[in-house]
Every structure is written in structure tokens, then in C-alpha cells.
Design an enzyme around this catalytic site. Structure first.
Site, PDB file in Angstrom:
ATOM      1  N   HIS A  21     -27.922  24.941   9.909  1.00 24.93           N
ATOM      2  CA  HIS A  21     -27.685  24.780   8.483  1.00 24.93           C
ATOM      3  C   HIS A  21     -28.749  25.555   7.708  1.00 24.93           C
ATOM      4  O   HIS A  21     -29.709  26.061   8.271  1.00 24.93           O
ATOM      5  CB  HIS A  21     -27.686  23.296   8.082  1.00 24.93           C
ATOM      6  CG  HIS A  21     -29.023  22.624   8.197  1.00 24.93           C
ATOM      7  ND1 HIS A  21     -29.438  21.644   7.325  1.00 24.93           N
ATOM      8  CD2 HIS A  21     -30.047  22.766   9.066  1.00 24.93           C
ATOM      9  CE1 HIS A  21     -30.634  21.208   7.665  1.00 24.93           C
ATOM     10  NE2 HIS A  21     -31.037  21.882   8.722  1.00 24.93           N
ATOM     11  N   CYS A  40     -36.902  26.517   5.540  1.00 21.76           N
ATOM     12  CA  CYS A  40     -35.586  25.924   5.799  1.00 21.76           C
ATOM     13  C   CYS A  40     -34.507  26.501   4.887  1.00 21.76           C
ATOM     14  O   CYS A  40     -33.324  26.203   5.043  1.00 21.76           O
ATOM     15  CB  CYS A  40     -35.647  24.406   5.650  1.00 21.76           C
ATOM     16  SG  CYS A  40     -36.704  23.618   6.879  1.00 21.76           S
ATOM     17  N   HIS A  46     -31.053  27.878  10.216  1.00 20.28           N
ATOM     18  CA  HIS A  46     -31.864  27.478  11.361  1.00 20.28           C
ATOM     19  C   HIS A  46     -31.145  26.304  12.021  1.00 20.28           C
ATOM     20  O   HIS A  46     -30.273  25.676  11.424  1.00 20.28           O
ATOM     21  CB  HIS A  46     -33.279  27.079  10.919  1.00 20.28           C
ATOM     22  CG  HIS A  46     -33.320  25.897  10.028  1.00 20.28           C
ATOM     23  ND1 HIS A  46     -33.002  25.963   8.680  1.00 20.28           N
ATOM     24  CD2 HIS A  46     -33.612  24.602  10.284  1.00 20.28           C
ATOM     25  CE1 HIS A  46     -33.120  24.759   8.148  1.00 20.28           C
ATOM     26  NE2 HIS A  46     -33.484  23.907   9.095  1.00 20.28           N
ATOM     27  N   HIS A  48     -30.927  22.760  14.833  1.00 20.57           N
ATOM     28  CA  HIS A  48     -31.560  21.539  15.334  1.00 20.57           C
ATOM     29  C   HIS A  48     -30.716  20.957  16.456  1.00 20.57           C
ATOM     30  O   HIS A  48     -29.494  21.130  16.490  1.00 20.57           O
ATOM     31  CB  HIS A  48     -31.655  20.465  14.243  1.00 20.57           C
ATOM     32  CG  HIS A  48     -32.469  20.850  13.073  1.00 20.57           C
ATOM     33  ND1 HIS A  48     -33.853  20.859  13.092  1.00 20.57           N
ATOM     34  CD2 HIS A  48     -32.109  21.246  11.828  1.00 20.57           C
ATOM     35  CE1 HIS A  48     -34.295  21.241  11.902  1.00 20.57           C
ATOM     36  NE2 HIS A  48     -33.265  21.480  11.123  1.00 20.57           N
ATOM     37  N   ASP A  86     -20.818  19.120  16.174  1.00 23.11           N
ATOM     38  CA  ASP A  86     -21.476  19.793  17.286  1.00 23.11           C
ATOM     39  C   ASP A  86     -21.142  21.281  17.337  1.00 23.11           C
ATOM     40  O   ASP A  86     -19.978  21.673  17.241  1.00 23.11           O
ATOM     41  CB  ASP A  86     -21.074  19.138  18.608  1.00 23.11           C
ATOM     42  CG  ASP A  86     -21.939  19.605  19.775  1.00 23.11           C
ATOM     43  OD1 ASP A  86     -23.144  19.868  19.571  1.00 23.11           O
ATOM     44  OD2 ASP A  86     -21.406  19.686  20.900  1.00 23.11           O
ATOM     45  N   HIS A  87     -22.194  22.082  17.487  1.00 19.96           N
ATOM     46  CA  HIS A  87     -22.100  23.542  17.559  1.00 19.96           C
ATOM     47  C   HIS A  87     -21.401  24.129  16.334  1.00 19.96           C
ATOM     48  O   HIS A  87     -20.574  25.029  16.428  1.00 19.96           O
ATOM     49  CB  HIS A  87     -21.426  23.992  18.859  1.00 19.96           C
ATOM     50  CG  HIS A  87     -22.331  23.839  20.032  1.00 19.96           C
ATOM     51  ND1 HIS A  87     -22.514  22.629  20.675  1.00 19.96           N
ATOM     52  CD2 HIS A  87     -23.149  24.722  20.658  1.00 19.96           C
ATOM     53  CE1 HIS A  87     -23.388  22.781  21.648  1.00 19.96           C
ATOM     54  NE2 HIS A  87     -23.803  24.033  21.662  1.00 19.96           N
ATOM     55  N   GLU A 131     -33.565  14.483  13.091  1.00 23.53           N
ATOM     56  CA  GLU A 131     -33.451  15.941  13.022  1.00 23.53           C
ATOM     57  C   GLU A 131     -34.473  16.583  13.962  1.00 23.53           C
ATOM     58  O   GLU A 131     -34.188  17.566  14.622  1.00 23.53           O
ATOM     59  CB  GLU A 131     -33.678  16.402  11.582  1.00 23.53           C
ATOM     60  CG  GLU A 131     -33.516  17.897  11.395  1.00 23.53           C
ATOM     61  CD  GLU A 131     -33.803  18.297   9.968  1.00 23.53           C
ATOM     62  OE1 GLU A 131     -32.872  18.774   9.305  1.00 23.53           O
ATOM     63  OE2 GLU A 131     -34.954  18.142   9.512  1.00 23.53           O
TER      64      GLU A 131
END
Length: 147
Positions: A21, A40, A46, A48, A86-87, A131
Site C-alpha cells: 500500500h 510510507c 511498500h 507488509h 492477500d497479495h 502491521e
């Protein structure tokens, strides 16, 4: 043997997902975003590896001995968390975040809302989103703080 009163318990299960994100508010200028979000706010985003802990609460069923069947909770979490997040690039792939900044706080709200649609009413107790090991948000469904 005397009848026992109902016993309440909380049951927690965790799941992980990976996503990227960019922290960026459309309400702020590029300069304000950079000042507020720092690295960020990287235009390329970037990522997580998020850990989510979902806690449900309820009476311990006298027959099954469970608050909720873990298989059911796992399926609810798969549908509400893993499948949509996810992903993914949260800002580009998840419509909710097209207008909402993809902070961990808002990720927790998104997950709460998704779970509320699937779980029996009144069962969801809290959603904890990690996170990083240092950054954790706990959301319990509160909408506003009364001052």
C-alpha cells in the site's frame, strides 16, 4: 449434579496475509502527504506481512464444549481477510481503499466490517492487526468516541 450456569469464553485465531500500500490522502497536497507519512508515502508503495488475530466471544456450548467451531471461524477469516487482501495492492485492488487511506487502523475496520457480515450477530469481540511487530491496531467495532 447441580446445573451449571453458562460460561462465557473468548476464542482467538490468527491468519497472515501479504499486501502492499501507499499511505496517501487525497485530501492533502503531495507535500503534506510526504510530511505526514514520510517514507510510507513512497509513490511505488511498500509492503507488509500482516498478522490478524480475530477474537470471538460467546457461551461455551455444553454439548460441543466450544464457543465456535474453529473450522467455521477459519472459513470466515479466509473469506473476509485472506481472499480480499492477500497479495494485493490495497489502494488499487481493494475498492474500499480507493477513498479511504490504507492505514492499519482502516485495515482493521475493513476486516471488522467484512467479518460482521459473516459471523453470527454479537459474536465478534475484536480484530487485532499487526502491521509490524512494533505497530499493532486493536479494533472492537466502536464508531465514535463520546467527548
Amino acid at each position: 449434579m447441580s446445573p451449571r450456569s453458562a460460561r462465557l469464553a473468548r476464542l482467538s485465531r490468527s491468519v497472515t496475509f501479504s499486501a502492499c500500500h501507499r499511505l496517501h490522502s487525497k485530501s492533502l497536497s503531495d507535500e503534506e502527504n510526504l510530511k505526514l507519512f514520510g517514507k510510507c508515502n513512497n509513490p511505488n508503495g511498500h509492503g507488509h506481512n500482516y498478522k490478524v488475530v480475530v477474537t470471538v466471544r460467546g457461551e461455551i456450548d455444553p454439548v460441543s464444549g466450544m464457543v465456535m467451531n474453529l473450522t467455521d471461524l477459519k472459513e470466515y477469516m479466509q473469506a473476509a481477510i485472506v481472499e480480499p487482501l492477500d497479495h494485493k495492492n490495497l489502494d488499487k485492488d481493494v475498492p474500499y481503499f480507493s477513498e479511504v487511506v490504507s492505514t492499519t487502523e482502516n485495515v482493521a475496520v475493513f476486516i471488522w466490517d467484512n467479518l460482521q457480515k459473516l459471523l453470527p450477530q454479537g459474536v465478534l469481540h475484536k480484530v487485532e492487526v499487526q502491521e509490524t511487530e512494533q505497530n499493532v491496531v486493536v479494533y472492537k467495532g466502536e464508531e465514535t468516541i463520546v467527548k
